[in-house]
Motif scaffolding. Sequence first.
Motif, PDB file in Angstrom:
ATOM      1  N   ILE A  28      82.305  15.891  33.140  1.00  0.00           N
ATOM      2  CA  ILE A  28      81.163  15.474  32.554  1.00  0.00           C
ATOM      3  C   ILE A  28      80.780  14.060  32.425  1.00  0.00           C
ATOM      4  O   ILE A  28      81.618  13.301  32.108  1.00  0.00           O
ATOM      5  N   PRO A  29      79.508  13.762  32.761  1.00  0.00           N
ATOM      6  CA  PRO A  29      79.000  12.340  32.623  1.00  0.00           C
ATOM      7  C   PRO A  29      79.153  11.820  31.212  1.00  0.00           C
ATOM      8  O   PRO A  29      78.950  12.635  30.434  1.00  0.00           O
ATOM      9  N   LYS A  30      79.481  10.675  31.020  1.00  0.00           N
ATOM     10  CA  LYS A  30      79.468  10.063  29.563  1.00  0.00           C
ATOM     11  C   LYS A  30      78.296   9.068  29.702  1.00  0.00           C
ATOM     12  O   LYS A  30      78.169   8.240  30.757  1.00  0.00           O
ATOM     13  N   ILE A  31      77.567   8.928  28.846  1.00  0.00           N
ATOM     14  CA  ILE A  31      76.324   8.230  28.559  1.00  0.00           C
ATOM     15  C   ILE A  31      76.303   7.371  27.174  1.00  0.00           C
ATOM     16  O   ILE A  31      76.244   8.124  26.066  1.00  0.00           O
ATOM     17  N   ASP A  32      76.139   6.216  27.230  1.00  0.00           N
ATOM     18  CA  ASP A  32      75.886   5.433  25.857  1.00  0.00           C
ATOM     19  C   ASP A  32      74.539   5.551  25.507  1.00  0.00           C
ATOM     20  O   ASP A  32      73.724   4.808  26.201  1.00  0.00           O
ATOM     21  N   LEU A  33      74.526   6.009  24.289  1.00  0.00           N
ATOM     22  CA  LEU A  33      73.039   6.138  23.565  1.00  0.00           C
ATOM     23  C   LEU A  33      72.969   5.425  22.419  1.00  0.00           C
ATOM     24  O   LEU A  33      72.255   5.445  21.352  1.00  0.00           O
ATOM     25  N   SER A  34      74.218   4.525  22.361  1.00  0.00           N
ATOM     26  CA  SER A  34      74.065   3.646  20.923  1.00  0.00           C
ATOM     27  C   SER A  34      73.012   2.734  20.816  1.00  0.00           C
ATOM     28  O   SER A  34      72.306   2.417  21.798  1.00  0.00           O
ATOM     29  N   GLY A  35      72.497   2.722  19.626  1.00  0.00           N
ATOM     30  CA  GLY A  35      71.347   1.752  19.414  1.00  0.00           C
ATOM     31  C   GLY A  35      69.873   2.197  19.767  1.00  0.00           C
ATOM     32  O   GLY A  35      68.918   1.431  19.616  1.00  0.00           O
ATOM     33  N   LEU A  36      69.788   3.300  20.385  1.00  0.00           N
ATOM     34  CA  LEU A  36      68.702   4.053  20.590  1.00  0.00           C
ATOM     35  C   LEU A  36      68.266   4.929  19.442  1.00  0.00           C
ATOM     36  O   LEU A  36      68.832   5.570  18.758  1.00  0.00           O
ATOM     37  N   HIS A  37      66.791   4.903  19.448  1.00  0.00           N
ATOM     38  CA  HIS A  37      65.980   5.759  18.299  1.00  0.00           C
ATOM     39  C   HIS A  37      64.851   6.470  18.828  1.00  0.00           C
ATOM     40  O   HIS A  37      64.041   5.765  19.546  1.00  0.00           O
ATOM     41  N   PRO A  38      64.579   7.723  18.528  1.00  0.00           N
ATOM     42  CA  PRO A  38      63.234   8.158  18.994  1.00  0.00           C
ATOM     43  C   PRO A  38      62.098   7.569  18.660  1.00  0.00           C
ATOM     44  O   PRO A  38      61.076   7.638  19.240  1.00  0.00           O
ATOM     45  N   SER A  39      61.943   6.931  17.421  1.00  0.00           N
ATOM     46  CA  SER A  39      60.825   6.269  17.009  1.00  0.00           C
ATOM     47  C   SER A  39      60.547   4.900  17.678  1.00  0.00           C
ATOM     48  O   SER A  39      59.427   4.405  17.613  1.00  0.00           O
TER      49      SER A  39
ATOM     50  N   PHE B 182      76.092  16.562  28.902  1.00  0.00           N
ATOM     51  CA  PHE B 182      76.915  15.302  29.194  1.00  0.00           C
ATOM     52  C   PHE B 182      77.653  15.033  27.876  1.00  0.00           C
ATOM     53  O   PHE B 182      77.222  15.505  26.706  1.00  0.00           O
ATOM     54  N   GLU B 183      78.305  13.873  27.684  1.00  0.00           N
ATOM     55  CA  GLU B 183      79.125  13.284  26.585  1.00  0.00           C
ATOM     56  C   GLU B 183      78.231  11.962  26.108  1.00  0.00           C
ATOM     57  O   GLU B 183      78.079  11.200  27.031  1.00  0.00           O
ATOM     58  N   ALA B 184      77.689  12.214  24.889  1.00  0.00           N
ATOM     59  CA  ALA B 184      76.950  10.868  24.376  1.00  0.00           C
ATOM     60  C   ALA B 184      77.690  10.183  23.479  1.00  0.00           C
ATOM     61  O   ALA B 184      78.195  10.638  22.456  1.00  0.00           O
ATOM     62  N   TYR B 185      77.763   8.689  23.816  1.00  0.00           N
ATOM     63  CA  TYR B 185      78.354   7.786  22.843  1.00  0.00           C
ATOM     64  C   TYR B 185      77.394   7.403  22.032  1.00  0.00           C
ATOM     65  O   TYR B 185      76.324   6.848  22.173  1.00  0.00           O
ATOM     66  N   PHE B 186      77.527   7.917  20.654  1.00  0.00           N
ATOM     67  CA  PHE B 186      76.558   7.642  19.760  1.00  0.00           C
ATOM     68  C   PHE B 186      77.116   7.390  18.205  1.00  0.00           C
ATOM     69  O   PHE B 186      77.392   8.305  17.618  1.00  0.00           O
ATOM     70  N   PRO B 187      77.463   6.230  18.012  1.00  0.00           N
ATOM     71  CA  PRO B 187      78.001   5.684  16.885  1.00  0.00           C
ATOM     72  C   PRO B 187      77.658   6.255  15.323  1.00  0.00           C
ATOM     73  O   PRO B 187      78.058   6.093  14.500  1.00  0.00           O
ATOM     74  N   SER B 188      76.263   6.690  15.677  1.00  0.00           N
ATOM     75  CA  SER B 188      75.713   7.259  14.145  1.00  0.00           C
ATOM     76  C   SER B 188      76.706   8.236  13.680  1.00  0.00           C
ATOM     77  O   SER B 188      76.668   8.479  12.218  1.00  0.00           O
ATOM     78  N   SER B 189      77.382   8.890  14.467  1.00  0.00           N
ATOM     79  CA  SER B 189      78.561   9.794  14.107  1.00  0.00           C
ATOM     80  C   SER B 189      79.661   9.141  13.864  1.00  0.00           C
ATOM     81  O   SER B 189      80.694   9.330  14.417  1.00  0.00           O
TER      82      SER B 189
END
Length: 323
Positions: A11-22, A46-53
Motif C-alpha cells: 500500500i502506498p505511503k504518503i506524507d500529509l503532515s502540515g496540510l490542512h483543508p482550509s 493508502f497509508e497517510a503520515y498525519f502527525p495530528s494523530s
Amino acid sequence: MGSDSKQVSKIPKIDLSGLHPSVAGGERWEAAKAEVAAALFSHGCFEAYFPSSSDELREAMFGSALPEMFALPLETKRRLKSDDVYHGYIGQIPHMAYESIAFDDPVSPTAVEEFTKLMWPEGNSSFCKTVEAFAKALHELVEIVQMMIVESLGVEKHYDSLVSSTTYAVRLSEYGVPLNQDTKIALDPHKDPNLVTVVCQSKIDGLEVQTFDGDWVNVDPSPNSLTVMVGQAFQAWSNMRVRAPYHRVRVLGKEKRFSAIFFSRPSHNSMVKSPEELGDEDHPLLFKPFSYTEFVKFLYSEEGRKAKNPFNAYFRIGNEEAA
C-alpha cells in the motif's frame, strides 16, 4: 490470486503532515494530491503520515478509552440505539469475537458528550476529551482526502455540494481471539459503503487489504500513520474513477485488538449523484441518482447478503468493471 499468508504491505505511503483543508493549494499540496490520486486510482487506499494523530492521543484511545468502554456491562453498551443499519452497538455475533459501537457526528462536542453520558451517567471527562480530539484530527484528514479526490477528478465546483450533504461517524471496535483459529479472521472481507474511511489501529495489527490484483497484504500500524480507504458511495459518485478495496481483520496473537475508525458518508436519505462531467464517450455515467440510505439497507438485506457482488446487484450492473 488471494493468498491467505501475510505479505509485506504494497500500500502506498504518503506524507500529509502540515496540510490542512482550509489552506489548500501550493506546491506542497499539489505534490501530495498527485500521490493521493495515484494511490486511490491504483489501490483504493493508502497509508497517510498525519502527525495530528499523536502517540499521546493513540495511547489515550487504545490504552484507556476503548478498553474502559468495552469493559462496561453489556446492558450499558446496548443503550446506544440507532435506526441506521450497522450503527449503534454490535456484538454477541455467534461466529465472531467482535464488538463495536458506532455513533454519529463525533465532530460535535455535544454529540460526544451525549454519548459519554449514555455510557457513564455520572460522567467521564477523560473519555469525552479523548474522543473529541481523535475526531477533530481525523476529520481534518478526511476533508483533505475528499478535496484532493474532487480536485484530481477536475470537478472542484461540486465539492461544496458534496460536503454539504456529508455527515460523519466514528466506530470503536474490540477484536478478541478469533473463534476460527484456522483462518484467524476476526472480521470478514468487506467493502465499506460510505465515502471515505480512516482506520487507526492499536499496536496490535490485523487490518489486511486486498490489492486489485487479488493479493491480501497486511497493514502494519506505525506511529502517526493512518489507513485511508475509499468507500462504495465515492465509487459510485466518481463514476468508478476510484474503487473501494476489500479489507478484513485477522488477529494472529492472543491479545485483544482495538481500532478506532472515522468515516464520512452521505447524509440520511440524501441522493448520491455523479457529476455530469465524469461521463464521456469512453466512460458513460453508470449510475442514476440514488438514495444512500436505501443503498445501505440493500447491502445488509437478505438479497444483498446473498448476492455475489451486492454493489453490482443494487445497480443492476452485469459486468465486473464495478467489482
